[in-house]
Scaffold this motif. Structure first.
Motif, short mmCIF file in Angstrom:
data_model
loop_
_atom_site.label_atom_id
_atom_site.label_comp_id
_atom_site.label_asym_id
_atom_site.label_seq_id
_atom_site.Cartn_x
_atom_site.Cartn_y
_atom_site.Cartn_z
N HIS A 41 -7.86 3.70 -3.53
CA HIS A 41 -8.80 3.69 -2.41
C HIS A 41 -9.88 4.76 -2.62
O HIS A 41 -9.60 5.88 -3.03
CB HIS A 41 -8.05 3.94 -1.10
CG HIS A 41 -7.18 2.77 -0.70
ND1 HIS A 41 -7.52 1.87 0.27
CD2 HIS A 41 -5.97 2.36 -1.17
CE1 HIS A 41 -6.56 0.96 0.40
NE2 HIS A 41 -5.61 1.25 -0.46
N ALA A 96 -4.26 -3.93 -8.71
CA ALA A 96 -4.12 -2.72 -7.91
C ALA A 96 -5.44 -1.95 -7.93
O ALA A 96 -6.21 -2.03 -8.89
CB ALA A 96 -2.99 -1.84 -8.44
N ARG A 122 -3.51 7.29 -3.25
CA ARG A 122 -3.23 6.13 -2.40
C ARG A 122 -3.59 4.86 -3.16
O ARG A 122 -4.73 4.70 -3.61
CB ARG A 122 -4.01 6.21 -1.10
CG ARG A 122 -3.71 5.08 -0.13
CD ARG A 122 -4.61 5.14 1.07
NE ARG A 122 -4.43 3.99 1.94
CZ ARG A 122 -5.33 3.56 2.81
NH1 ARG A 122 -6.50 4.21 2.92
NH2 ARG A 122 -5.10 2.52 3.56
N ILE A 123 -2.61 3.98 -3.32
CA ILE A 123 -2.77 2.76 -4.12
C ILE A 123 -2.42 1.54 -3.27
O ILE A 123 -1.43 1.56 -2.53
CB ILE A 123 -1.87 2.78 -5.38
CG1 ILE A 123 -2.19 3.99 -6.25
CG2 ILE A 123 -2.00 1.49 -6.18
CD1 ILE A 123 -1.23 4.18 -7.41
N SER A 124 -3.20 0.50 -3.38
CA SER A 124 -2.87 -0.80 -2.79
C SER A 124 -2.92 -1.83 -3.90
O SER A 124 -3.85 -1.84 -4.72
CB SER A 124 -3.85 -1.19 -1.68
OG SER A 124 -3.66 -0.38 -0.54
N SER A 152 0.87 -1.18 0.00
CA SER A 152 0.00 0.00 0.00
C SER A 152 0.90 1.22 0.00
O SER A 152 1.76 1.37 0.89
CB SER A 152 -0.90 0.00 1.24
OG SER A 152 -1.78 1.09 1.19
#
Length: 323
Positions: A51, A48, A73-75, A2
């Motif tokens: 959020h 991916a 914001r990336i997970s 994340s």
């Protein structure tokens, strides 16, 4: 991982007069869609998401001179080619490769900012320890066109405490257990066979659950070597047992022949000569019993097997830890 992917660039079209008390314009998520942003993509991304709880996790600030700070914001899950030759005593280097998808190097150039990567200090991983992070440029060429690229390499050292407690120490104890048969009498065949088979089966079950690859890993070398040691201990008993039975058969034949010869000598020679011959024959058998081959093999094995296993450990840990 994340991550917060932060980008900075300058767009002269967005210059404005400084507003007192407002250091930068902070756009909401709807206004962000009207501003040009670089078309970045992560080359080794498998899955991916951005959020969206409770609102899309995006940020865009515009300075009066047109400087822009853009953060999302990336997970996601990112691919990492691993080399398991030293597993579980290995370390891996996993990349994160960021490129421009549509703009060539003539239009868009990527480079790392002053502090390229900031990591959370209290990160705890179950299988690895986070060692270091390196950043560099990795410009690429596709179809004769140059594209700008930046890369981050994360070095991960595998935590092998679990493997020491669950695999290495138990396998060492199993190998040592197989040596107990060297102190058991040669005549105790059921006990020595049961002990040998038990250790062999224990070693074969130890190797289950390990990663399956097409080449030998460090853990495979260890398990195969330990299996060879316990199997060799079982073969040693088979050899000792054969020697013992052969020696017994030889002795029985010699005893029968000697008894017949002694009886003949007692009948045909004087009594004194018969007594001397019997004494020599008894001394011969005592000497034969003291040099019994089967017991000597067990005595030698008590020394040879531990020495070989100790030598193997020295070589193994030297190669896979210090190499």
């Amino acid at each position: 991982m994340s991550i917060f992917l932060r980008q900075r660039w300058r767009d002269k079209r967005l210059k404005y007069d400084r507003i007192e008390g407002v250091p930068a314009l902070q756009l909401n998520t709807k206004s962000i869609n009207g501003v040009w942003v670089p078309d970045l993509f992560i080359l080794n991304e498998k899955r991916a998401t951005i959020h969206n709880v409770v609102v899309p996790n995006k940020l865009l600030h515009i300075q009066p001179d047109g400087s822009i700070l853009y953060s999302i914001r990336i997970s996601g899950t990112f691919s990492c080619d691993v080399n398991l030759l030293k597993y579980p005593l290995d370390n891996q280097i996993c990349p994160l490769i960021i490129e421009s998808y549509g703009y060539t190097s003539e239009t868009l150039v990527l480079q790392w900012y002053r502090e390229a990567v900031e990591k959370k200090e209290d990160i705890i991983l179950s299988q690895f320890s986070l060692d270091c992070i390196d950043t560099f440029k990795c410009d690429k060429q596709y179809a004769g066109m140059n594209f700008s690229c930046v890369q981050m390499n994360i070095k991960l050292d595998r935590l092998y405490d679990y493997y020491l407690l669950q695999i290495y120490v138990p396998s060492i104890l199993i190998v040592i257990l197989s040596w107990v048969s060297f102190w058991i009498s040669v005549d105790a065949t059921p006990a020595r066979i049961s002990l040998g088979l038990l250790t062999v089966l224990a070693m074969t079950t130890q190797s289950s659950g390990l990663p399956k690859v097409s080449y030998f890993k460090a853990i495979d070398v260890w398990m195969v070597s330990c299996l060879c040691f316990v199997f060799a201990a079982l073969i040693e008993f088979a050899y000792v047992n054969v020697l013992s039975r052969v020696e017994q058969r030889r002795l029985s034949h010699v005893v029968d022949a000697t008894n017949n010869k002694t009886e003949y000598l007692r009948r045909s020679l004087p009594e004194k000569m018969g007594n001397q011959t019997s004494s020599r024959i008894n001394l011969f058998f005592r000497n034969m019993a003291s040099r019994e081959k089967a017991r000597n093999v067990d005595k030698i094995s008590r020394v040879i097997f531990p020495m070989l296993f100790l030598l193997f450990n020295v070589i193994y840990w030297t190669v896979y830890i210090f190499d």
